[in-house]
Design a protein around this motif. Structure first.
Motif, short mmCIF file in Angstrom:
data_model
loop_
_atom_site.label_atom_id
_atom_site.label_comp_id
_atom_site.label_asym_id
_atom_site.label_seq_id
_atom_site.Cartn_x
_atom_site.Cartn_y
_atom_site.Cartn_z
N LEU A 254 46.58 32.64 32.30
CA LEU A 254 45.45 31.66 32.28
C LEU A 254 44.25 32.35 31.62
O LEU A 254 43.19 31.77 31.48
N LEU A 255 44.45 33.56 31.28
CA LEU A 255 43.19 34.28 30.59
C LEU A 255 43.09 33.94 29.27
O LEU A 255 44.11 33.99 28.46
N ALA A 256 41.96 33.93 28.75
CA ALA A 256 41.60 33.66 27.44
C ALA A 256 42.00 34.78 26.58
O ALA A 256 42.47 34.94 25.43
N ASN A 257 41.52 36.07 27.28
CA ASN A 257 41.35 37.13 26.38
C ASN A 257 42.50 38.01 26.98
O ASN A 257 42.33 38.59 28.06
N THR A 258 43.55 38.43 26.41
CA THR A 258 44.47 39.17 27.09
C THR A 258 44.31 40.84 26.94
O THR A 258 43.99 41.36 25.93
N PRO A 259 44.16 41.31 28.08
CA PRO A 259 43.77 42.68 28.28
C PRO A 259 44.63 43.67 27.54
O PRO A 259 46.01 43.40 27.62
N ASP A 260 44.35 44.57 26.72
CA ASP A 260 45.08 45.55 25.92
C ASP A 260 45.64 46.67 27.02
O ASP A 260 44.69 47.21 27.63
N PRO A 261 46.61 47.02 26.99
CA PRO A 261 47.03 48.05 28.01
C PRO A 261 46.41 49.34 27.70
O PRO A 261 46.62 50.30 28.73
N LYS A 262 46.10 49.62 26.49
CA LYS A 262 45.18 50.87 26.18
C LYS A 262 43.94 50.85 26.49
O LYS A 262 43.19 51.80 26.19
N PHE A 263 43.12 49.74 26.96
CA PHE A 263 42.30 49.67 27.30
C PHE A 263 41.61 50.76 28.43
O PHE A 263 42.40 50.89 29.58
N GLY A 264 40.50 51.19 28.19
CA GLY A 264 39.91 52.17 29.26
C GLY A 264 39.27 51.49 30.13
O GLY A 264 39.07 50.22 30.17
N LYS A 265 38.47 51.89 31.23
CA LYS A 265 37.92 51.41 32.38
C LYS A 265 36.29 50.32 31.78
O LYS A 265 36.46 49.30 32.13
N PRO A 266 35.72 51.09 30.71
CA PRO A 266 34.89 49.96 30.12
C PRO A 266 35.20 48.81 29.58
O PRO A 266 34.76 47.76 29.87
N GLU A 267 36.18 48.76 28.90
CA GLU A 267 36.76 47.77 28.15
C GLU A 267 37.38 46.89 29.13
O GLU A 267 37.45 45.51 29.11
N GLU A 268 38.19 47.43 30.06
CA GLU A 268 38.62 46.55 31.29
C GLU A 268 37.68 45.75 32.05
O GLU A 268 37.67 44.70 32.38
N TYR A 269 36.68 46.32 32.29
CA TYR A 269 35.51 45.89 33.16
C TYR A 269 34.91 44.77 32.20
O TYR A 269 34.72 43.78 32.88
N ASP A 270 34.58 44.88 31.00
CA ASP A 270 34.06 43.98 29.90
C ASP A 270 34.93 42.73 29.87
O ASP A 270 34.36 41.60 30.21
N ASN B 71 36.86 37.09 30.72
CA ASN B 71 37.71 36.04 31.13
C ASN B 71 37.46 35.11 32.42
O ASN B 71 37.62 33.99 32.41
N ALA B 72 36.36 35.79 33.00
CA ALA B 72 35.96 34.89 33.97
C ALA B 72 34.89 34.04 33.83
O ALA B 72 35.27 32.82 34.25
N LEU B 73 34.06 34.46 32.90
CA LEU B 73 33.21 33.28 32.41
C LEU B 73 33.77 32.29 31.59
O LEU B 73 33.60 30.94 31.73
N LEU B 74 35.07 32.55 30.83
CA LEU B 74 35.63 31.72 30.06
C LEU B 74 36.41 30.48 30.95
O LEU B 74 36.41 29.59 30.83
N VAL C 268 40.38 31.12 40.23
CA VAL C 268 39.28 30.73 39.85
C VAL C 268 38.16 31.22 40.89
O VAL C 268 37.13 31.83 40.83
N GLN C 269 38.87 31.32 42.11
CA GLN C 269 38.24 32.41 43.16
C GLN C 269 37.78 33.65 42.69
O GLN C 269 36.65 34.41 43.00
N SER C 270 38.99 34.42 42.20
CA SER C 270 38.32 35.68 41.29
C SER C 270 37.79 35.56 40.59
O SER C 270 36.73 36.53 40.45
N ALA C 271 37.48 34.53 39.46
CA ALA C 271 36.55 34.40 38.61
C ALA C 271 35.11 34.41 39.10
O ALA C 271 34.10 35.05 38.64
N PHE C 272 34.82 33.77 40.35
CA PHE C 272 33.64 33.58 40.78
C PHE C 272 33.46 35.14 41.43
O PHE C 272 32.27 35.43 41.25
#
Length: 274
Positions: free
Chosen positions: A220-236, A241-244, A186-190
């Motif tokens: 604990l994350l709602a959307n699992t990051p894809d290992p193929k994600f680039g920086k933009p997708e990882e950022y988004d 996940n933080a908001l969720l 939760v601290q990370s989400a904030f």
């Protein structure tokens, strides 16, 4: 919704509760003063204190999910006092008795008919798969305090309303609280929301390095990051996940904020779907 919305609401209701005996007995005391000083004023003017007190009590009864019919009808009796001429002594006695009755009804209302807040919305009113996610994080984040949960609600709602600067400030406030009892995820989400909200507020581009959740928080994350994600997708997806996560913990541990959160359900479902 500001960081102190619930606090302001609680304070307002508390002052209204204080107003019932203050107005009731204050009017009676004014009647006694008029009676003893032989001032040529209609003593029934002092009954206005009881009239106002009865309307305040009726309002406090009206805003509760469970209605108290007796408290709701008290203004009727106050007008009866005004409508019938009585002698000064009887008027003062009636005012004192009525003020005492209003105070007793206030205590009864407060402890028998619940708190003056929006009706609690049950988890069943959440759409799937949001409902399942809210349930999923309940046990892992059980150490969360109501204060941290309220902060999560404020940050989420502010961000959902597009008030990025306010969301960043609320997140910073939550992070700075000593002994807040928020789990690391939760601290990370904030922290993630604070970082990205600040950049959105100032229209800054995505940085090369940015905050993300630790691998330990992946479950604990709602959307699992894809290992193929680039920086933009990882950022988004970090922001999503933080908001969720903030929504889920706020829904679980800050019931007073559920009405506000429920209004943002379409936004959070969109995050979950993205």
């Amino acid at each position: 919704m500001s960081a102190d919305t619930s606090i302001h609401d609680d304070t307002r209701y508390r002052w209204m509760e204080y107003a019932v005996p203050v107005l009731g007995f204050g009017g009676a005391l004014m009647g006694i003063a008029v009676w003893m000083s032989d001032v040529t004023v209609d003593i029934r003017i002092s009954i206005l204190g009881c009239v106002l007190a009865s309307w305040v009590l009726a309002y406090l009864a009206w805003i509760r999910p469970k209605k108290d019919i007796v408290a709701l009808t008290t203004p009727i009796y106050s007008f009866i006092f005004l409508g019938f001429p009585i002698d000064n002594f009887s008027s003062v006695v009636l005012e004192l008795l009525y003020a005492a009755s209003l105070t007793i009804l206030l205590v009864r209302l407060k402890y028998r008919f619940g708190v003056p807040s929006a009706p609690v919305i049950d988890k069943k009113d959440l759409a799937e798969p949001l409902r399942s996610y809210v349930e999923k994080i309940r046990e892992p984040c059980a150490s969360l305090t109501p204060e941290s949960a309220h902060s999560a609600a404020v940050v989420f709602v502010r961000f959902a309303e597009g008030e990025f600067h306010a969301a960043a400030l609320a997140a910073e406030f939550a992070i700075a609280q000593p002994g807040a009892g928020a789990p690391p995820c939760v601290q990370s989400a904030f922290a993630i929301v604070k970082e990205q909200a600040e950049r959105l507020d100032t229209s800054l581009p995505r940085p090369e390095t940015f905050l993300t959740f630790s691998p330990e928080d992946a479950c604990l994350l709602a959307n699992t990051p894809d290992p193929k994600f680039g920086k933009p997708e990882e950022y988004d997806i970090s922001l999503e996940n933080a908001l969720l996560l903030l929504f889920a913990v706020a829904w679980n541990w800050s019931e007073s904020d559920r009405a506000h959160l429920h209004q943002c359900q379409a936004f959070v479902v969109k995050l979950l779907g993205d």
